[in-house]
Design a protein around this motif. Structure first.
Motif, mmCIF file in Angstrom:
data_model
loop_
_atom_site.group_PDB
_atom_site.id
_atom_site.type_symbol
_atom_site.label_atom_id
_atom_site.label_comp_id
_atom_site.label_asym_id
_atom_site.label_seq_id
_atom_site.Cartn_x
_atom_site.Cartn_y
_atom_site.Cartn_z
ATOM 1 N N SER A 24 41.052 37.025 30.275
ATOM 2 C CA SER A 24 41.099 38.134 29.314
ATOM 3 C C SER A 24 39.900 39.071 29.509
ATOM 4 C CB SER A 24 41.165 37.627 27.876
ATOM 5 O OG SER A 24 40.002 36.936 27.524
ATOM 6 N N GLU A 25 38.750 38.527 29.876
ATOM 7 C CA GLU A 25 37.595 39.384 30.164
ATOM 8 C C GLU A 25 37.845 40.243 31.403
ATOM 9 O OE1 GLU A 25 33.594 37.217 28.915
ATOM 10 O OE2 GLU A 25 34.997 35.854 29.917
ATOM 11 N N ILE A 26 38.479 39.664 32.396
ATOM 12 C CA ILE A 26 38.810 40.414 33.611
ATOM 13 C C ILE A 26 39.793 41.531 33.270
ATOM 14 C CG2 ILE A 26 39.976 40.252 35.853
ATOM 15 C CD1 ILE A 26 38.656 37.445 36.122
ATOM 16 N N VAL A 27 40.790 41.235 32.455
ATOM 17 C CA VAL A 27 41.759 42.257 32.036
ATOM 18 C C VAL A 27 41.056 43.364 31.248
ATOM 19 C CG1 VAL A 27 43.782 42.686 30.573
ATOM 20 C CG2 VAL A 27 43.754 40.724 32.114
ATOM 21 N N THR A 28 40.105 43.002 30.397
ATOM 22 C CA THR A 28 39.354 43.999 29.630
ATOM 23 C C THR A 28 38.594 44.938 30.560
ATOM 24 O OG1 THR A 28 39.126 42.482 27.768
ATOM 25 C CG2 THR A 28 37.540 44.295 27.884
ATOM 26 N N ILE A 29 37.983 44.388 31.592
ATOM 27 C CA ILE A 29 37.262 45.223 32.565
ATOM 28 C C ILE A 29 38.246 46.108 33.324
ATOM 29 C CG2 ILE A 29 35.779 45.215 34.605
ATOM 30 C CD1 ILE A 29 34.663 42.492 33.557
ATOM 31 N N GLN A 30 39.400 45.565 33.692
ATOM 32 C CA GLN A 30 40.418 46.360 34.388
ATOM 33 C C GLN A 30 40.904 47.515 33.508
ATOM 34 O OE1 GLN A 30 43.001 43.042 35.313
ATOM 35 N NE2 GLN A 30 42.368 43.048 37.460
ATOM 36 N N ASP A 31 41.042 47.255 32.204
ATOM 37 C CA ASP A 31 41.427 48.317 31.270
ATOM 38 C C ASP A 31 40.349 49.400 31.204
ATOM 39 O OD1 ASP A 31 43.785 46.979 30.701
ATOM 40 O OD2 ASP A 31 43.065 46.144 28.798
ATOM 41 N N ALA A 32 39.092 48.980 31.190
ATOM 42 C CA ALA A 32 37.989 49.942 31.170
ATOM 43 C C ALA A 32 37.996 50.799 32.430
ATOM 44 C CB ALA A 32 36.653 49.217 31.030
ATOM 45 N N ILE A 33 38.307 50.195 33.568
ATOM 46 C CA ILE A 33 38.390 50.940 34.827
ATOM 47 C C ILE A 33 39.496 51.985 34.730
ATOM 48 C CG2 ILE A 33 39.081 50.745 37.258
ATOM 49 C CD1 ILE A 33 37.493 48.072 37.301
ATOM 50 N N ALA A 34 40.641 51.604 34.198
ATOM 51 C CA ALA A 34 41.755 52.551 34.052
ATOM 52 C C ALA A 34 41.354 53.730 33.163
ATOM 53 C CB ALA A 34 42.979 51.849 33.488
ATOM 54 N N LYS A 35 40.649 53.454 32.062
ATOM 55 C CA LYS A 35 40.211 54.527 31.164
ATOM 56 C C LYS A 35 39.190 55.435 31.842
ATOM 57 C CE LYS A 35 41.138 51.917 26.984
ATOM 58 N NZ LYS A 35 40.592 51.096 25.918
ATOM 59 N N ILE B 11 30.412 59.506 34.429
ATOM 60 C CA ILE B 11 31.696 58.801 34.540
ATOM 61 C C ILE B 11 31.800 58.130 35.907
ATOM 62 C CG2 ILE B 11 34.207 59.045 34.572
ATOM 63 C CD1 ILE B 11 33.857 61.371 32.579
ATOM 64 N N LYS B 12 31.367 58.824 36.954
ATOM 65 C CA LYS B 12 31.418 58.241 38.298
ATOM 66 C C LYS B 12 30.590 56.963 38.377
ATOM 67 C CE LYS B 12 32.170 62.565 40.775
ATOM 68 N NZ LYS B 12 31.632 63.510 41.759
ATOM 69 N N MET B 13 29.375 57.006 37.824
ATOM 70 C CA MET B 13 28.522 55.821 37.854
ATOM 71 C C MET B 13 29.074 54.732 36.930
ATOM 72 S SD MET B 13 26.433 56.416 40.200
ATOM 73 C CE MET B 13 25.448 54.945 40.055
ATOM 74 N N GLY B 14 29.658 55.119 35.806
ATOM 75 C CA GLY B 14 30.288 54.149 34.910
ATOM 76 C C GLY B 14 31.428 53.423 35.604
ATOM 77 N N LEU B 15 32.207 54.175 36.378
ATOM 78 C CA LEU B 15 33.317 53.585 37.124
ATOM 79 C C LEU B 15 32.787 52.637 38.200
ATOM 80 C CD1 LEU B 15 36.355 53.467 37.577
ATOM 81 C CD2 LEU B 15 36.153 55.504 39.023
ATOM 82 N N ALA B 16 31.757 53.043 38.904
ATOM 83 C CA ALA B 16 31.160 52.191 39.933
ATOM 84 C C ALA B 16 30.657 50.890 39.316
ATOM 85 C CB ALA B 16 30.027 52.930 40.639
ATOM 86 N N LYS B 17 29.974 50.996 38.176
ATOM 87 C CA LYS B 17 29.459 49.806 37.494
ATOM 88 C C LYS B 17 30.606 48.910 37.016
ATOM 89 C CE LYS B 17 25.337 52.163 35.840
ATOM 90 N NZ LYS B 17 24.635 52.671 34.640
ATOM 91 N N ALA B 18 31.693 49.510 36.569
ATOM 92 C CA ALA B 18 32.840 48.725 36.097
ATOM 93 C C ALA B 18 33.471 47.936 37.247
ATOM 94 C CB ALA B 18 33.872 49.636 35.428
ATOM 95 N N TYR B 19 33.580 48.561 38.423
ATOM 96 C CA TYR B 19 34.101 47.823 39.582
ATOM 97 C C TYR B 19 33.187 46.659 39.933
ATOM 98 C CZ TYR B 19 37.978 50.918 40.767
ATOM 99 O OH TYR B 19 39.154 51.615 40.753
ATOM 100 N N PHE B 20 31.880 46.888 39.849
ATOM 101 C CA PHE B 20 30.931 45.814 40.119
ATOM 102 C C PHE B 20 31.075 44.696 39.093
ATOM 103 C CE2 PHE B 20 26.679 43.931 39.405
ATOM 104 C CZ PHE B 20 26.577 43.246 40.603
ATOM 105 N N ARG B 21 31.197 45.056 37.825
ATOM 106 C CA ARG B 21 31.403 44.049 36.770
ATOM 107 C C ARG B 21 32.669 43.235 37.045
ATOM 108 N NH1 ARG B 21 29.672 44.459 31.013
ATOM 109 N NH2 ARG B 21 31.605 43.339 30.906
ATOM 110 N N LEU B 22 33.735 43.917 37.486
ATOM 111 C CA LEU B 22 34.984 43.226 37.791
ATOM 112 C C LEU B 22 34.781 42.237 38.937
ATOM 113 C CD1 LEU B 22 38.019 42.809 37.399
ATOM 114 C CD2 LEU B 22 38.382 44.754 38.944
ATOM 115 N N ASP B 23 34.134 42.687 39.992
ATOM 116 C CA ASP B 23 33.884 41.833 41.151
ATOM 117 C C ASP B 23 33.050 40.614 40.751
ATOM 118 O OD1 ASP B 23 34.285 41.248 43.805
ATOM 119 O OD2 ASP B 23 32.801 42.663 44.560
#
Length: 158
Positions: free
Chosen positions: A23-34, A48-60
């Motif tokens: 569920s945490e992984i899905v939450t991060i994936q949802d944040a990436i989509a937003k 936003i670009k850096m937020g997206l980069a950080k979100a991908y890192f969090r997902l990984d």
């Protein structure tokens, strides 16, 4: 020194010490989509670009944590907002991102953003490595590539 640099490592992910859940992984994936949607509306927004980069890192990192990878084998990400050239570092067979960490630190000191990816099955056990496929390894590269392409013009594989 690099005054605008943002340093992200596996120690700074916002994830607690418990094992990451799906569920945490899905939450991060949802944040990436937003964030992707927000970037479509504001394509020049560095925040936003850096937020997206950080979100991908969090997902990984969350995926690594969910798989039981020890923190020393997590991916790493050193980001410089003004980087036009970035490097996606890929460790060797059976190794982990720790293998390329010194190179990543060196490149970051030179003003290059660096993402050290963890390939699926690596950094855990030989059974995990045996069970991983080339498709799994390719998919592992996607989060690192996507993190870097969110704010870099060119990505060099290393």
């Amino acid at each position: 020194m690099l005054g605008i640099g943002v340093l992200l490592t596996s120690c700074y992910t916002g994830l607690d010490e418990q094992k990451t859940t799906n569920s945490e992984i899905v939450t991060i994936q949802d944040a990436i989509a937003k964030l992707k949607s927000s970037l479509s509306a504001s394509p020049e927004s560095i925040e936003i670009k850096m937020g997206l980069a950080k979100a991908y890192f969090r997902l990984d990192t969350a995926i690594s944590k969910a798989r039981g990878v020890s923190e020393g084998n997590f991916p790493f990400f050193f980001a410089e907002e003004k980087s036009s050239v970035c490097t996606l570092l890929i460790h060797g067979f059976g190794a982990s991102p720790y293998e390329v960490l010194p190179l990543g630190e060196f490149l970051f000191k030179k003003g290059i953003s660096v993402y050290g990816v963890r390939l699926a099955g690596h950094g855990i056990s030989f059974q995990e490595l045996k069970d991983s496929t080339k498709e799994d390894w390719y998919n592992s590269l996607e989060n690192g590539k996507n993190a870097l392409k969110s704010f870099c013009k060119s990505i060099i594989l290393g």
